[in-house]
Design a protein around this motif. Sequence first.
Motif, mmCIF file in Angstrom:
data_model
loop_
_atom_site.group_PDB
_atom_site.id
_atom_site.type_symbol
_atom_site.label_atom_id
_atom_site.label_comp_id
_atom_site.label_asym_id
_atom_site.label_seq_id
_atom_site.Cartn_x
_atom_site.Cartn_y
_atom_site.Cartn_z
ATOM 1 N N GLY A 18 -9.586 9.704 -7.240
ATOM 2 C CA GLY A 18 -10.412 8.508 -7.070
ATOM 3 C C GLY A 18 -9.617 7.254 -7.365
ATOM 4 N N THR A 19 -10.267 6.112 -7.137
ATOM 5 C CA THR A 19 -9.626 4.823 -7.410
ATOM 6 C C THR A 19 -9.935 4.360 -8.832
ATOM 7 N N TYR A 20 -11.187 4.522 -9.229
ATOM 8 C CA TYR A 20 -11.631 4.158 -10.586
ATOM 9 C C TYR A 20 -11.317 2.701 -10.907
ATOM 10 N N HIS A 24 -16.621 2.139 -14.503
ATOM 11 C CA HIS A 24 -18.062 2.057 -14.825
ATOM 12 C C HIS A 24 -18.634 3.428 -15.176
ATOM 13 N N GLY A 26 -20.680 5.444 -13.758
ATOM 14 C CA GLY A 26 -20.659 6.482 -12.712
ATOM 15 C C GLY A 26 -19.342 7.254 -12.752
ATOM 16 N N HIS A 27 -18.259 6.549 -13.036
ATOM 17 C CA HIS A 27 -16.945 7.198 -13.164
ATOM 18 C C HIS A 27 -16.922 8.130 -14.381
ATOM 19 N N LEU A 30 -18.984 11.288 -13.735
ATOM 20 C CA LEU A 30 -18.317 12.199 -12.794
ATOM 21 C C LEU A 30 -17.198 12.958 -13.512
ATOM 22 N N LYS A 55 -8.579 0.020 2.547
ATOM 23 C CA LYS A 55 -9.669 -0.979 2.510
ATOM 24 C C LYS A 55 -9.219 -2.405 2.799
ATOM 25 N N GLY A 103 -16.911 13.615 -5.548
ATOM 26 C CA GLY A 103 -18.279 13.125 -5.503
ATOM 27 C C GLY A 103 -18.910 13.524 -4.176
ATOM 28 N N ASP A 105 -20.324 11.900 -2.030
ATOM 29 C CA ASP A 105 -20.080 11.002 -0.896
ATOM 30 C C ASP A 105 -19.035 11.633 0.033
ATOM 31 N N ARG A 124 -23.320 11.852 -6.996
ATOM 32 C CA ARG A 124 -22.949 10.545 -7.537
ATOM 33 C C ARG A 124 -24.063 10.011 -8.429
ATOM 34 N N THR A 125 -23.702 9.195 -9.381
ATOM 35 C CA THR A 125 -24.704 8.498 -10.193
ATOM 36 C C THR A 125 -25.331 7.416 -9.314
ATOM 37 N N ILE A 128 -24.911 2.539 -8.753
ATOM 38 C CA ILE A 128 -23.753 1.823 -9.317
ATOM 39 C C ILE A 128 -22.497 2.162 -8.518
ATOM 40 N N SER A 129 -21.715 1.154 -8.213
ATOM 41 C CA SER A 129 -20.405 1.373 -7.585
ATOM 42 C C SER A 129 -19.536 0.158 -7.859
ATOM 43 N N THR A 130 -18.246 0.355 -7.756
ATOM 44 C CA THR A 130 -17.295 -0.743 -7.954
ATOM 45 C C THR A 130 -17.582 -1.867 -6.966
ATOM 46 N N THR A 131 -17.828 -1.505 -5.711
ATOM 47 C CA THR A 131 -18.081 -2.515 -4.678
ATOM 48 C C THR A 131 -19.287 -3.376 -5.055
HETATM 49 N N1 CTP Z 1 -18.677 8.161 -8.500
HETATM 50 C C1 CTP Z 1 -19.893 8.683 -8.942
HETATM 51 N N2 CTP Z 1 -20.993 7.877 -9.041
HETATM 52 C C2 CTP Z 1 -20.901 6.571 -8.719
HETATM 53 C C3 CTP Z 1 -19.675 6.007 -8.285
HETATM 54 C C4 CTP Z 1 -18.568 6.850 -8.185
HETATM 55 O O1 CTP Z 1 -19.989 9.880 -9.233
HETATM 56 N N3 CTP Z 1 -21.998 5.839 -8.801
HETATM 57 C C5 CTP Z 1 -17.521 9.046 -8.356
HETATM 58 C C6 CTP Z 1 -17.033 9.133 -6.908
HETATM 59 O O2 CTP Z 1 -17.838 10.053 -6.173
HETATM 60 C C7 CTP Z 1 -15.617 9.608 -7.108
HETATM 61 C C8 CTP Z 1 -15.198 8.938 -8.438
HETATM 62 O O3 CTP Z 1 -16.428 8.533 -9.078
HETATM 63 O O4 CTP Z 1 -15.579 11.013 -7.284
HETATM 64 C C9 CTP Z 1 -14.320 7.724 -8.201
HETATM 65 O O5 CTP Z 1 -15.009 6.889 -7.301
HETATM 66 P P1 CTP Z 1 -14.499 5.518 -6.733
HETATM 67 O O6 CTP Z 1 -14.527 5.543 -5.250
HETATM 68 O O7 CTP Z 1 -13.250 5.110 -7.395
HETATM 69 O O8 CTP Z 1 -15.671 4.555 -7.292
HETATM 70 P P2 CTP Z 1 -16.798 3.726 -6.554
HETATM 71 O O9 CTP Z 1 -17.595 3.053 -7.618
HETATM 72 O O10 CTP Z 1 -17.551 4.599 -5.588
HETATM 73 O O11 CTP Z 1 -15.929 2.636 -5.789
HETATM 74 P P3 CTP Z 1 -16.166 1.878 -4.400
HETATM 75 O O12 CTP Z 1 -17.442 1.115 -4.498
HETATM 76 O O13 CTP Z 1 -14.950 0.973 -4.278
HETATM 77 O O14 CTP Z 1 -16.194 2.953 -3.326
#
Ligand code: CTP
Length: 141
Positions: A18-20, A24, A26-27, A30, A55, A103, A105, A124-125, A128-131
């Motif tokens: 992942g990018t992490y 947050h 959710g990371h 996971l 990206k 995840g 996704d 996934r949680t 919540i997401s990085t974006t």
């Molecule tokens: N992940 C998760 N629940 C979330 C966000 C991320 O379980 N709400 C998991 C992803 O499925 C992946 C790992 O955390 O296995 C790393 O996800 P990453 O793509 O780095 O994080 P995102 O928050 O999904 O980032 P972005 O919005 O840039 O896609």
Amino acid sequence: MSQTAASNRPAKRVVTFGTYDVFHVGHVLLLERAAALGNHLIVGVSTDALNFSKKQRYPVYSERDRMKIISSLQFVNEVFAEHSLELKREYLQQHRADILVMGDDWAGKFDEFKDICEVVYLARTPSISTTEIIEVVKSRP
Ligand code: CTP
């Protein structure tokens, strides 16, 4: 195959990628669940260059900082830099993965590796997401 000290169960090496960026909860959730599937969790953290190629933007946190954050977690045993999406099979072999965790996704997208390890997709949680975090911060007055 090696054995855990506490039992006769074989030690299981879990690998995830992942990018992490902008770390947050959710990371955390996971990685915690991935760790619970085995005894040794190895995390491939995608490089800044790989993120740019995917990206067209660099992560907010550098790969050095993202790797430092992930390696500081008590349930993470090893961290490596993921330089290319095309090298997943090599990374799994190099790190002797018993289980690949992704995840959901990515559900189904890594089934091609079932010939060398178990492939598990974790939910996934929600919400919540990085974006999303970046968008929320940007939109604040
Ligand atoms: N992940 C998760 N629940 C979330 C966000 C991320 O379980 N709400 C998991 C992803 O499925 C992946 C790992 O955390 O296995 C790393 O996800 P990453 O793509 O780095 O994080 P995102 O928050 O999904 O980032 P972005 O919005 O840039 O896609």
